[in-house]
Design a protein around this motif. Structure first.
Motif, PDB file in Angstrom:
ATOM      1  N   PHE A   1       8.723   7.418  -2.556  1.00  0.00           N
ATOM      2  CA  PHE A   1       8.793   8.043  -1.352  1.00  0.00           C
ATOM      3  C   PHE A   1      10.016   8.964  -1.443  1.00  0.00           C
ATOM      4  O   PHE A   1      10.950   8.625  -2.188  1.00  0.00           O
ATOM      5  CB  PHE A   1       9.396   6.640  -0.629  1.00  0.00           C
TER       6      PHE A   1
ATOM      7  N   LEU B   1      10.889  -0.303  -3.156  1.00  0.00           N
ATOM      8  CA  LEU B   1      10.213  -1.388  -3.727  1.00  0.00           C
ATOM      9  C   LEU B   1      11.097  -2.363  -4.344  1.00  0.00           C
ATOM     10  O   LEU B   1      11.752  -2.158  -5.302  1.00  0.00           O
ATOM     11  CB  LEU B   1       9.254  -0.816  -4.639  1.00  0.00           C
TER      12      LEU B   1
ATOM     13  N   ILE C   1      -0.624   0.162   4.204  1.00  0.00           N
ATOM     14  CA  ILE C   1      -0.621  -0.027   5.703  1.00  0.00           C
ATOM     15  C   ILE C   1       0.331  -1.042   5.828  1.00  0.00           C
ATOM     16  O   ILE C   1       0.499  -2.207   5.255  1.00  0.00           O
ATOM     17  CB  ILE C   1      -1.959  -0.634   6.246  1.00  0.00           C
ATOM     18  N   PHE C   2       1.539  -0.646   6.396  1.00  0.00           N
ATOM     19  CA  PHE C   2       2.752  -1.273   6.420  1.00  0.00           C
ATOM     20  C   PHE C   2       2.594  -2.554   7.582  1.00  0.00           C
ATOM     21  O   PHE C   2       2.209  -2.253   8.852  1.00  0.00           O
ATOM     22  CB  PHE C   2       3.902  -0.523   6.857  1.00  0.00           C
ATOM     23  N   GLY C   3       3.261  -3.511   7.422  1.00  0.00           N
ATOM     24  CA  GLY C   3       3.376  -4.580   8.346  1.00  0.00           C
ATOM     25  C   GLY C   3       4.623  -4.113   9.369  1.00  0.00           C
ATOM     26  O   GLY C   3       5.444  -3.132   9.136  1.00  0.00           O
ATOM     27  N   ALA C   4       4.723  -4.832  10.343  1.00  0.00           N
ATOM     28  CA  ALA C   4       5.647  -4.473  11.685  1.00  0.00           C
ATOM     29  C   ALA C   4       7.258  -4.711  11.005  1.00  0.00           C
ATOM     30  O   ALA C   4       8.216  -3.962  11.668  1.00  0.00           O
ATOM     31  CB  ALA C   4       5.614  -5.373  12.787  1.00  0.00           C
ATOM     32  N   GLY C   5       7.180  -5.394   9.827  1.00  0.00           N
ATOM     33  CA  GLY C   5       8.922  -5.464   9.231  1.00  0.00           C
ATOM     34  C   GLY C   5       9.502  -6.800   9.728  1.00  0.00           C
ATOM     35  O   GLY C   5       9.315  -7.458  10.815  1.00  0.00           O
TER      36      GLY C   5
ATOM     37  N   GLN D   1      14.208  -1.724   3.546  1.00  0.00           N
ATOM     38  CA  GLN D   1      14.767  -0.633   3.942  1.00  0.00           C
ATOM     39  C   GLN D   1      15.792  -0.750   4.434  1.00  0.00           C
ATOM     40  O   GLN D   1      15.966  -1.766   5.526  1.00  0.00           O
ATOM     41  CB  GLN D   1      13.617  -0.043   5.003  1.00  0.00           C
TER      42      GLN D   1
ATOM     43  N   TYR E   1       8.707  -4.161   0.274  1.00  0.00           N
ATOM     44  CA  TYR E   1       9.660  -3.097   0.361  1.00  0.00           C
ATOM     45  C   TYR E   1      10.972  -3.470   1.448  1.00  0.00           C
ATOM     46  O   TYR E   1      10.737  -4.360   2.122  1.00  0.00           O
ATOM     47  CB  TYR E   1       9.123  -1.941   1.018  1.00  0.00           C
TER      48      TYR E   1
ATOM     49  N   PRO F   1      12.245   3.584   1.902  1.00  0.00           N
ATOM     50  CA  PRO F   1      11.597   2.080   1.586  1.00  0.00           C
ATOM     51  C   PRO F   1      11.895   2.068   0.129  1.00  0.00           C
ATOM     52  O   PRO F   1      11.621   2.920  -0.495  1.00  0.00           O
ATOM     53  CB  PRO F   1      10.325   1.802   2.125  1.00  0.00           C
TER      54      PRO F   1
ATOM     55  N   ARG G   1      13.458  -8.463  10.034  1.00  0.00           N
ATOM     56  CA  ARG G   1      14.774  -7.989   9.930  1.00  0.00           C
ATOM     57  C   ARG G   1      15.569  -9.156   9.506  1.00  0.00           C
ATOM     58  O   ARG G   1      15.543 -10.226  10.182  1.00  0.00           O
ATOM     59  CB  ARG G   1      15.303  -7.661  11.411  1.00  0.00           C
TER      60      ARG G   1
ATOM     61  N   SER H   1       7.977   0.073  12.501  1.00  0.00           N
ATOM     62  CA  SER H   1       7.512   0.271  10.959  1.00  0.00           C
ATOM     63  C   SER H   1       6.872   1.769  10.801  1.00  0.00           C
ATOM     64  O   SER H   1       6.991   2.564  11.491  1.00  0.00           O
ATOM     65  CB  SER H   1       6.274  -0.901  10.831  1.00  0.00           C
ATOM     66  N   LEU H   2       6.750   1.642   9.398  1.00  0.00           N
ATOM     67  CA  LEU H   2       6.167   2.963   9.010  1.00  0.00           C
ATOM     68  C   LEU H   2       4.762   3.218   9.301  1.00  0.00           C
ATOM     69  O   LEU H   2       4.032   2.139   9.156  1.00  0.00           O
ATOM     70  CB  LEU H   2       6.331   3.248   7.344  1.00  0.00           C
TER      71      LEU H   2
ATOM     72  N   PHE I   1       9.343  -4.881   4.817  1.00  0.00           N
ATOM     73  CA  PHE I   1       8.046  -4.550   4.929  1.00  0.00           C
ATOM     74  C   PHE I   1       7.090  -5.012   3.759  1.00  0.00           C
ATOM     75  O   PHE I   1       7.279  -4.753   2.710  1.00  0.00           O
ATOM     76  CB  PHE I   1       7.877  -3.313   4.928  1.00  0.00           C
TER      77      PHE I   1
END
Lengths: 113, 113
Positions: free
Chosen positions: A104, B46, B102-106, B38, B36, B44, B108, A43-44, B89
């Motif tokens: 971004f 929005l 603060i980004f989550g882990a994502g 990506q 987001y 990323p 896929r 992640s970011l 994310f």
């Protein structure tokens, strides 16, 4: 929305050298910018908040002496990775907060050999 | 500080099915809840956001729902298409989106034709 650019888009450097990454807000004055780092398939992670005319605010665990941030104008923030090592290889992304969302940059891929 | 958890980490669906991704956060001061998308090597993007005075927002095939009491919000994608395949994310923040995210882990997402 705001247009944010980063330079360079890619950089390869030798271990021990320093690398400067620029983040520009092309059509929007930014007193604040954010710097993120993203490792492959992760992640970011927020590194620091860049503040125009004052010191940056670093997140816990980010070495301020290694990642130097300078926000000298309302359109430019720079991140300098000092004494880069292979573990600093990553995708570095900046963002500029707008009225309703964050904008971004396209990111800078740093590879340290 | 903010603790963000995102589930599932991977999601595989057939084209035309729906996909739901959930994000849980800890900071009660959060009032901005974006999602987001990506793609590999890109910044990323929005895709939808919601603010804490609204419980649900929809934009064509994409919707976000917010449960501020339980501190979670979800992304809903209906009629998925192969081009929806990407990493998604969540990134809750305060200040209506002006402050750090603060980004989550994502997650896929893979959409199979």
């Amino acid at each position: 929305g705001a247009v944010v650019s980063q330079h360079p888009s890619r950089v390869i450097c030798k271990s021990g050298t320093s690398v400067k990454i620029e983040c520009r807000s092309l059509d929007f004055q930014a007193t604040t910018m954010f710097w993120y780092r993203q490792f492959p398939k992760q992640s970011l992670m927020l590194m620091a908040t860049s503040n125009e005319g004052s010191k940056a605010t670093y997140e816990q665990g980010v070495e301020k002496d290694k990642f130097l941030i300078n926000h000298a104008s309302l359109t430019l923030s720079t991140l300098t990775v000092t004494s880069a090592h292979p573990e600093d290889s990553s995708f570095y992304i900046c963002s500029v907060p707008g009225v309703n969302e964050q904008f971004f940059g396209p990111g800078t891929r740093l590879t340290v050999l | 500080g903010e603790n963000v958890e995102q589930h599932p980490s991977t999601l595989s669906v057939q084209e035309g099915d729906s996909a739901v991704i959930k994000c849980t956060y800890s900071d009660s001061a959060s009032n901005y809840f974006p999602w987001y998308k990506q793609e590999l090597g890109k910044r990323p993007q929005l895709i939808i956001d919601i603010r804490s005075n609204v419980g649900e927002k929809k934009d064509q095939r994409i919707a976000v729902t917010l449960n501020k009491t339980a501190k979670h919000f979800s992304l809903h994608i209906t009629e998925t298409q192969p081009e929806d395949s990407a990493v998604y994310f969540c990134a809750p923040g305060s200040g209506g989106g002006y402050n750090k995210l603060i980004f989550g882990a994502g997650t896929r997402l893979a959409v199979h034709p």
